[in-house]
Scaffold this active site. Structure first.
Site, PDB file in Angstrom:
ATOM      1  CG  ASN A 382      16.561 -26.328  -1.766  1.00 25.98           C
ATOM      2  OD1 ASN A 382      16.428 -26.934  -2.860  1.00 25.98           O
ATOM      3  ND2 ASN A 382      16.232 -25.195  -2.325  1.00 25.98           N
ATOM      4  CG  ASP A 383      15.198 -21.402   0.148  1.00 27.32           C
ATOM      5  OD1 ASP A 383      15.754 -21.865  -0.483  1.00 27.32           O
ATOM      6  OD2 ASP A 383      14.261 -21.249   1.217  1.00 27.32           O
ATOM      7  CB  VAL A 384      19.663 -23.244   5.137  1.00 30.04           C
ATOM      8  CG1 VAL A 384      18.672 -23.269   5.347  1.00 30.04           C
ATOM      9  CG2 VAL A 384      19.141 -25.104   5.281  1.00 30.04           C
ATOM     10  CB  ALA A 423      14.207 -18.047  -0.476  1.00 29.91           C
TER      11      ALA A 423
END
Length: 456
Positions: A382-384, A423
């Protein structure tokens, strides 16, 4: 054993450690590197016993046997998702061992020279920080405590007083050789280790693991000086230097300074976010529809994340990509430096499934390819891949280099739910018109996709 032979075997062990570190730099040679490193450690232990002939050899052998049994059992049973926790514990054990050695040497009064006492105090300081910080990192990753940053009122002043008190106590130990002072120093720096890790959360945790790994190496180096053992100095320097370089590389990959990562939460700018699921509408699809997208694509890029590791779905993922390649689809894997919960997490995970190493492409290499990609298949990440890193200056991940999956012709996310990533922020790409979501456990979803692709 003579001193000359001891020095020779220490050199052999040191070379083994260097070769092992080089071997661990590539998945192709990592297994051999582990074996060579273990051989070097065995040689080191045998030489120490042969040279010093310890009085309590039986108890030492019993301790080695018990520790070896625990380590073997843990290595065999640990899940891939828990590997970062194990690394954190290893860091902590290394720090604790160094601090205890320094305390024992000080208690025995082996030297009253100021330089020796200064290094002894430093070993206690850095070893204690490593121990408590690593335990808290383990607790965050294991979700024993929240993984989000934790800041309390006046925390910066508590941290400042702790630093000042630790330095003052370290000077006291250096000038007097006081054992009581060393114990007090250990207590203060145990608290300092907690204060170091408490404000860190979200996607920054892997970087802290790497930093604490460097600290454990520095502790070993310092304890080598305390014990006048060259091999410990060599081994610790290798770990400390490699850990420091890795920490710098990962911080650069996040697009932030190490100072901001460690202390950003004091200013309210760290990885604070929400864990609330969104109720905004998204486009979801079933396995047959997504299988058609994948099976008739020319080029597919797979983006693995922590969700893939949680589901232990790497082997199913490999089977799906094999099925796609049998249909003439070009498949590669996009690896982000901080995907997962520790450095190299995704590389290790996919190597376990025998994914060819040449199919794993690092971020800088694969990002230009997304513009010619038909389908980006995001599995548990998700965050990356979150465009907020480029578009939202107020975002906790703003400035972090990401895998630019938004440039692909279509994007498929395999997710359990709409909860934010580690995050704690939403990913706007999930609501894009070209994005399709398949909800469910990653392994189950991949199994359904595999069956659907085979039925095309």
């Amino acid at each position: 054993m003579s001193e000359n032979w001891a020095a020779f075997f220490y050199l052999v062990a040191a070379v083994c450690f260097i070769v092992a570190l080089k071997g661990l730099s590539s998945p192709r040679t990592a297994r051999l590197g582990n074996v060579v490193g273990a051989a070097g450690a065995l040689v080191s232990v045998l030489v120490v016993m042969a040279v010093h002939r310890p009085d309590r050899l039986v108890w030492i052998l019993i301790a080695i046997a018990v520790g070896g049994a625990i380590g073997t059992l843990a290595a065999q049973r640990v899940a891939m998702t828990a590997m970062p926790q194990m690394v954190a514990l290893f860091n902590g054990v290394g720090g604790a061992a160094g601090a205890m050695v320094a305390l024992l040497e000080l208690a025995e009064g082996t030297s009253d020279a100021v330089p020796h006492l200064a290094v002894t105090a430093f070993t206690v300081l850095i070893g204690s920080i490593t121990f408590s910080g690593s335990l808290l990192t383990f607790a965050k990753l294991q979700e024993i405590v929240t993984g989000r940053p934790m800041v309390f009122p006046g925390m910066r002043w508590v941290a400042a007083v702790s630093v000042a008190g630790s330095l003052a106590t370290g000077v006291w130990v250096t000038l007097t050789g006081s054992v009581l002072g060393a114990v007090l120093l250990a207590a203060l720096t145990l608290g300092l280790g907690l204060l170091l890790v408490l404000p860190v959360g979200g996607a920054d945790v892997p970087i802290v693991i790497s930093l604490l790994n460097a600290f454990s190496g520095i502790t070993v180096t310092a304890s080598g000086y305390v014990l006048s053992n060259t091999l410990l100095i060599v081994a610790g320097t290798l770990v400390g230097a490699s850990g420091t370089l890795l920490t710098k590389m990962m911080a650069d990959a996040m697009g932030r300074s190490l100072v901001n990562i460690l202390f950003g939460a004091f200013a309210g700018g760290s990885t604070l976010g929400s864990t609330t699921e969104s109720d905004r509408p998204v486009r979801s699809g079933g396995p047959p529809d997504i299988a058609i997208q994948l099976g008739y694509a020319r080029k597919v890029v797979v983006v693995p994340g922590y969700g893939l590791a949680v589901a232990q779905a790497q082997h199913t993922m490999r089977d799906l990509t094999d099925a796609l390649e049998s249909r003439g689809v070009e498949v590669t894997y996009a690896i982000h430096p901080v995907a997962g919960r520790m450095p190299g997490h995704m590389n290790v995970l996919l190597a376990e499934a025998d994914v060819p190493y040449d199919k794993l492409k690092e971020m800088t290499e694969v990002n230009p390819e997304f513009r010619t990609t038909d389908v980006a298949l995001v599995v548990g990440a998700n965050d990356v891949v979150n465009p907020a890193a480029h578009t939202e200056p107020g975002s906790p991940i703003y400035g972090m280099p990401i895998l630019e999956v938004a440039h692909a012709a279509s994007v498929v996310f395999l997710k359990r739910s709409m909860r934010p990533g580690f995050a704690g922020i939403e990913n706007e790409l999930l609501y894009d018109q070209k994005t399709t979501l398949l909800f469910g456990d990653a392994k189950e979803s991949l199994s359904k996709l595999l069956a659907a692709v085979k039925n095309l």
